[in-house]
Design a protein around this motif. Structure first.
Motif: not given
Length: 442
Positions: A107-133
Motif C-alpha cells: 500500500e505504501e508503494i501504491r500510494s507513493k507512486h500513484n497507482y490507482s489500485f493494488l492487484a493480487v492474484a487470488h482465484h476462485q479456489t482461493d476464495s472457496v478455501e477462505t470460506v472453509f477457513l
C-alpha cells in the motif's frame, strides 16, 4: 482473455487508463496475472516481497520477478523483510506476519507512486478455501462471502478463473514460474483444505468453485443489506455527546430481535468480540458501573443506558503544585490555583476554596484510585470517593477524569469541581485561603 476482460468490466475493477500495481510472488498465479495485464496492454508496475523464509530460494524468486518486469518493460519494486523476527516480536504466526508486512508495504508503494489500485492474484479456489477457513474459525455473514473482487484499493482480477483453470492456462502458454515447495505441505490449514478436503467435495460437486462464486454474490448482497440496516439503526439509537461519548438506551436495544445479532453488528465495528458482547447482554441488568472493553473502546453500563467511548490513553501524569499561583490542564479542562487573604475577598464565585494553613504543600493533582476515601464537606464520617461520585449521579465514564487534589500528608483535600474535604474548610479563624477555579475560554 475475453473472460478476463469481461470479469474486470462486470465488477468495475478499473479502467484501461488507470495504472495498476501488481503484487507478484513468482508463482504461477501472479505470473499469469502479469502476462494477462501485459497482453491486454494495461498500464502496470510489479512489486515483490522477499520474506527471507526460504534462504537462497527467496532470492531466486526475487531475481525471477525482476526479470519478468524487465521483460514487460515496467517499473519494478522490491523489499526484504525480517519476517520471523517480526512474528516473534508481535507474537503472531509467520503467515500472519508475512501478510501484515506485505500489505502494509504494498500500500505504501501504491500510494507513493500513484497507482490507482493494488492487484493480487487470488482465484476462485482461493476464495472457496477462505470460506472453509472462516467457517472453521467461526464467522459472520461477511466471512461467507469469501474473497471479494474489489475492496477499497485492492482488486483481484484473477477471480475470473478457478485454480485448475489457472494451471491449464499457464501450461498452454508455457509460462515459466517459481514453485514454492511449501505449497505441497499439509502443515498449513489452507493447504490441507486444498489438498485433502476439496478433492473429496469435487466428487460430490465437480463445479464447486462455480457454486461458491454464486453463493458469494448472494451472501455479499445479504451483507450489504444488513450493513445498510445496521447503519440506519445506529444513526437512530447511538446519540453522540460533545465529549466523544455515545449514549444508547438499553430499553431500545432490548426491543431488537434477534438481539444477539443486532448487538454484534452494532458494536463489532468498535472492536468488541462476540464473547464480550455476550457478557454485556447477560450483565447489563445487574446494575450500573460494569465495563466492557475492546482494544479501542469501552462500554459502560450507566443505569438506563450504555455509554460507548474511546479508550483514554494514559497521557495525564500526576502533577505536583509546589508553589502558587499555578495553572494546569486536566482532561481538556483548565484550572488555576492561587492563594489570597481571607479578608480580601468574598468566598463565592469559585469552584472550591480551602484553608491555606490546614494543608501541607506541595499539593498533588491525580486521578481517582481504587479505595480512595475522604470526608465530604458537611459530613461527619468518611465516604469512598467512588460512592460519592455515584451519589452525585456523575457518569461512570467521568470517574477517571475527575481531578483529585491531595496534600503532602496524603490526605484528599478536594474532588474538583464538586466537593472539598471537611477538614480543610474555611472557618472564622481562617486567615489565608487557597482558591481553585476553572479557566473558561472567552
Amino acid at each position: 482473455m475475453d473472460k478476463f476482460l469481461r470479469f474486470i468490466a462486470e465488477n468495475s475493477l478499473f479502467t484501461k487508463e488507470q495504472p495498476i500495481l501488481l503484487a507478484v510472488s513468482g508463482g504461477k498465479d501472479s505470473v499469469l496475472m502479469a502476462y494477462l495485464f501485459a497482453e491486454a496492454g494495461f498500464n502496470f508496475g510489479i512489486a515483490h516481497c522477499n520474506f527471507g523464509l526460504r534462504e537462497e530460494a527467496s532470492n531466486l524468486d526475487e531475481e525471477f520477478v525482476k526479470s519478468l518486469a524487465d521483460q514487460f518493460k515496467v517499473d519494478f519494486y522490491s523489499t526484504h523483510f525480517s519476517t520471523e523476527q517480526y512474528a516473534s516480536e508481535n507474537h503472531i504466526s509467520i503467515q500472519m506476519a508475512a501478510r501484515d508486512l506485505r500489505y502494509k508495504w504494498l500500500e505504501e508503494i501504491r500510494s507513493k507512486h500513484n497507482y490507482s489500485f493494488l492487484a493480487v492474484a487470488h482465484h476462485q479456489t482461493d476464495s472457496v478455501e477462505t470460506v472453509f477457513l472462516n467457517l472453521l474459525r467461526g464467522t459472520g455473514i461477511a466471512g461467507l462471502s469469501g474473497i471479494l473482487p474489489k475492496r477499497d484499493k485492492l482488486i483481484r482480477p484473477l477471480l475470473a478463473f478457478t485454480g485448475e483453470e489457472v494451471k491449464d492456462i499457464v501450461v498452454q502458454k508455457k509460462l515459466d514460474f517459481r514453485e514454492d515447495a511449501s505449497n505441497a505441505s499439509t502443515k498449513y490449514k489452507r493447504n490441507r483444505i486444498r489438498l485433502e478436503v476439496l478433492p473429496v467435495l469435487r466428487k460430490i460437486n465437480p463445479e464447486i468453485e462455480k457454486t461458491f462464486l454464486a453463493n458469494s454474490k448472494r451472501f455479499h448482497a445479504v451483507e450489504s443489506f444488513l450493513t445498510q440496516a445496521v447503519e440506519e439503526l445506529r444513526l437512530e439509537l447511538f446519540i453522540k455527546e460533545p465529549n466523544e461519548e455515545t449514549h444508547i438506551q438499553i430499553s431500545h436495544l432490548k426491543e431488537l430481535n434477534p438481539i444477539s445479532l443486532w448487538i454484534y453488528e452494532l458494536f463489532s465495528p468498535y472492536g468488541f468480540t462476540e464473547a464480550v458482547l455476550s457478557d454485556l447482554l447477560r450483565d447489563w441488568d445487574n446494575g450500573s458501573g460494569r465495563s466492557f472493553y475492546s482494544s479501542t473502546h469501552q462500554i459502560l453500563v450507566d443505569r438506563t443506558s450504555l455509554i460507548l467511548k474511546p479508550l483514554v490513553k494514559e497521557n495525564f501524569e500526576d502533577l505536583s503544585i509546589e508553589a502558587l499561583p499555578y495553572e494546569f490542564t486536566w482532561f481538556h479542562k483548565r484550572y488555576k490555583v492561587y492563594s489570597a487573604d481571607r479578608a480580601d475577598l468574598s468566598l463565592t464565585g469559585f469552584i472550591q476554596v480551602i484553608d491555606f494553613d490546614a494543608v501541607k504543600l506541595p499539593l498533588l493533582v491525580r486521578s481517582w484510585h481504587q479505595g480512595d476515601r475522604f470526608q465530604p464537606l458537611g459530613m461527619k464520617g468518611q465516604k469512598k470517593v467512588s460512592d460519592f461520585l455515584i451519589s452525585l449521579k456523575i457518569p461512570v465514564t467521568l470517574k477517571q477524569e475527575v481531578p483529585v487534589i491531595e496534600d503532602a500528608g496524603q490526605s484528599i483535600v478536594a474532588i474538583l469541581p464538586w466537593r472539598i474535604d471537611d477538614n480543610f474548610k474555611v472557618t472564622p479563624k481562617t486567615k489565608k485561603v487557597i482558591i481553585f477555579d476553572e479557566i473558561k475560554d472567552e
